[in-house]
Motif scaffolding. Structure first.
Motif, PDB file in Angstrom:
ATOM      1  N   UNK A 109       0.851  -1.350   0.234  1.00 29.45           N
ATOM      2  CA  UNK A 109       0.125   0.222   0.054  1.00 29.45           C
ATOM      3  C   UNK A 109       0.763   1.238   0.016  1.00 29.45           C
ATOM      4  N   UNK A 110       1.286   2.027  -1.243  1.00 27.50           N
ATOM      5  CA  UNK A 110       1.921   2.705  -1.211  1.00 27.50           C
ATOM      6  C   UNK A 110       1.337   4.141  -1.706  1.00 27.50           C
ATOM      7  N   UNK A 111       1.502   5.231  -1.039  1.00 31.77           N
ATOM      8  CA  UNK A 111       1.021   6.450  -1.536  1.00 31.77           C
ATOM      9  C   UNK A 111       2.240   7.486  -2.037  1.00 31.77           C
ATOM     10  N   UNK A 112       2.360   7.889  -3.110  1.00 33.22           N
ATOM     11  CA  UNK A 112       3.532   8.493  -3.640  1.00 33.22           C
ATOM     12  C   UNK A 112       2.987  10.127  -3.722  1.00 33.22           C
ATOM     13  N   UNK A 113       3.752  10.755  -2.895  1.00 32.48           N
ATOM     14  CA  UNK A 113       3.436  12.314  -2.699  1.00 32.48           C
ATOM     15  C   UNK A 113       4.491  13.179  -3.475  1.00 32.48           C
ATOM     16  N   UNK A 114       4.103  13.949  -4.096  1.00 30.99           N
ATOM     17  CA  UNK A 114       5.086  15.155  -4.639  1.00 30.99           C
ATOM     18  C   UNK A 114       4.913  16.420  -3.752  1.00 30.99           C
ATOM     19  N   UNK A 115       6.063  16.429  -3.359  1.00 32.27           N
ATOM     20  CA  UNK A 115       6.415  17.721  -2.481  1.00 32.27           C
ATOM     21  C   UNK A 115       6.919  18.937  -3.199  1.00 32.27           C
ATOM     22  N   UNK A 116       5.952  19.721  -3.630  1.00 32.06           N
ATOM     23  CA  UNK A 116       6.354  20.955  -4.425  1.00 32.06           C
ATOM     24  C   UNK A 116       6.699  22.232  -3.519  1.00 32.06           C
ATOM     25  N   UNK A 117       7.519  23.170  -4.111  1.00 31.79           N
ATOM     26  CA  UNK A 117       7.770  24.365  -3.453  1.00 31.79           C
ATOM     27  C   UNK A 117       8.352  25.349  -4.790  1.00 31.79           C
ATOM     28  N   UNK A 118       7.950  26.498  -4.608  1.00 26.93           N
ATOM     29  CA  UNK A 118       8.540  27.413  -5.630  1.00 26.93           C
ATOM     30  C   UNK A 118       9.905  27.547  -5.720  1.00 26.93           C
ATOM     31  N   UNK A 119      10.662  27.769  -6.904  1.00 30.33           N
ATOM     32  CA  UNK A 119      12.118  27.898  -7.095  1.00 30.33           C
ATOM     33  C   UNK A 119      12.608  29.185  -5.954  1.00 30.33           C
ATOM     34  N   UNK A 120      11.786  30.313  -6.114  1.00 27.03           N
ATOM     35  CA  UNK A 120      12.287  31.365  -5.316  1.00 27.03           C
ATOM     36  C   UNK A 120      12.292  30.999  -3.951  1.00 27.03           C
ATOM     37  N   UNK A 121      11.340  30.033  -3.423  1.00 28.18           N
ATOM     38  CA  UNK A 121      11.363  29.873  -1.956  1.00 28.18           C
ATOM     39  C   UNK A 121      12.544  28.801  -1.484  1.00 28.18           C
ATOM     40  N   UNK A 122      12.729  28.052  -2.593  1.00 33.04           N
ATOM     41  CA  UNK A 122      13.803  27.064  -2.323  1.00 33.04           C
ATOM     42  C   UNK A 122      15.069  27.606  -2.307  1.00 33.04           C
ATOM     43  N   UNK A 123      15.489  28.795  -3.324  1.00 36.19           N
ATOM     44  CA  UNK A 123      16.629  29.365  -3.327  1.00 36.19           C
ATOM     45  C   UNK A 123      16.808  30.097  -1.975  1.00 36.19           C
TER      46      UNK A 123
END
Length: 201
Positions: free
Chosen positions: A138-152
């Motif tokens: 039972x796998x749930x694959x979650x994409x954790x996104x964040x805008x480039x500006x915030x990551x930088x």
């Protein structure tokens, strides 16, 4: 012994289905969180752990167990700049997914935060390896996104080169289909965890 009317065979199939259902109920749930470094994956894992007995088998845990000469292990960034490490990366990912599968089969929930990509010097599909090793679980694959500006902004604190940040951002979510996606620039880790748990239920 099967009767002429086939009822014995029907009972056998029903028993097999019930056995399969019981096996699934006894499995621990698996949440795989894939995103770039500093996207907030580890914070989501901690939020899950605050809501239940989740084991964390993510990239940070794995790196701590990786010998110095094989660092950064499964955290090797996109770009194919260390082809000498890639054979060990493939073995480490296979072992990681096997460990995740073992925890699930033991009836324990497990969260795994990683940065899945395929941008290596030689063919290496860590996503396909995950699907292969976790098949039937039972796998749930979650994409954790964040805008480039915030990551930088977040990564400026640890001195990460801009080029490395751009590579990660381009590679991790490329051609990747998720069961659920969250944006940590608009959602707190606790809110992300609640969305994940709601999807699991």
């Amino acid at each position: 012994m099967r009767g002429r009317d086939g009822r014995g065979e029907g009972r056998t199939r029903e028993g097999e289905r019930e056995a399969g259902r019981l096996r699934r109920l006894s499995l621990g749930r698996i949440v795989v969180l894939s995103g770039v470094p500093r996207a907030g994956k580890s914070s989501i894992v901690r939020a899950l752990q605050a809501r239940g007995p989740w084991i964390n088998l993510g990239v940070d845990i794995w790196r701590k167990a990786t010998p110095e000469d094989l660092q950064p292990g499964i955290g090797l960034r996109p770009g194919g700049e260390r082809p000498d490490l890639e054979p060990s990366v493939a073995r480490f990912y296979a072992a990681l997914w096997d460990a995740v599968a073992a925890v699930s089969r033991g009836g324990v929930d497990v969260a795994c935060d990683v940065g899945l990509h395929t941008d290596y010097a030689r063919p290496l599909d860590t996503r396909a390896l995950m699907r292969q090793r976790l098949a039937g679980l039972p796998v749930l694959l979650v994409g954790v996104r964040c805008p480039l500006e915030t990551i930088l902004e977040r990564r400026s604190e640890d001195g990460a080169p801009r080029e490395a940040v751009l590579r990660w951002q381009a590679a991790v979510h490329n051609n990747m289909a998720y069961d659920l996606e969250v944006d940590t620039s608009t959602l707190a880790p606790e809110a992300c965890a609640e969305l994940i748990l709601a999807r699991l239920s």
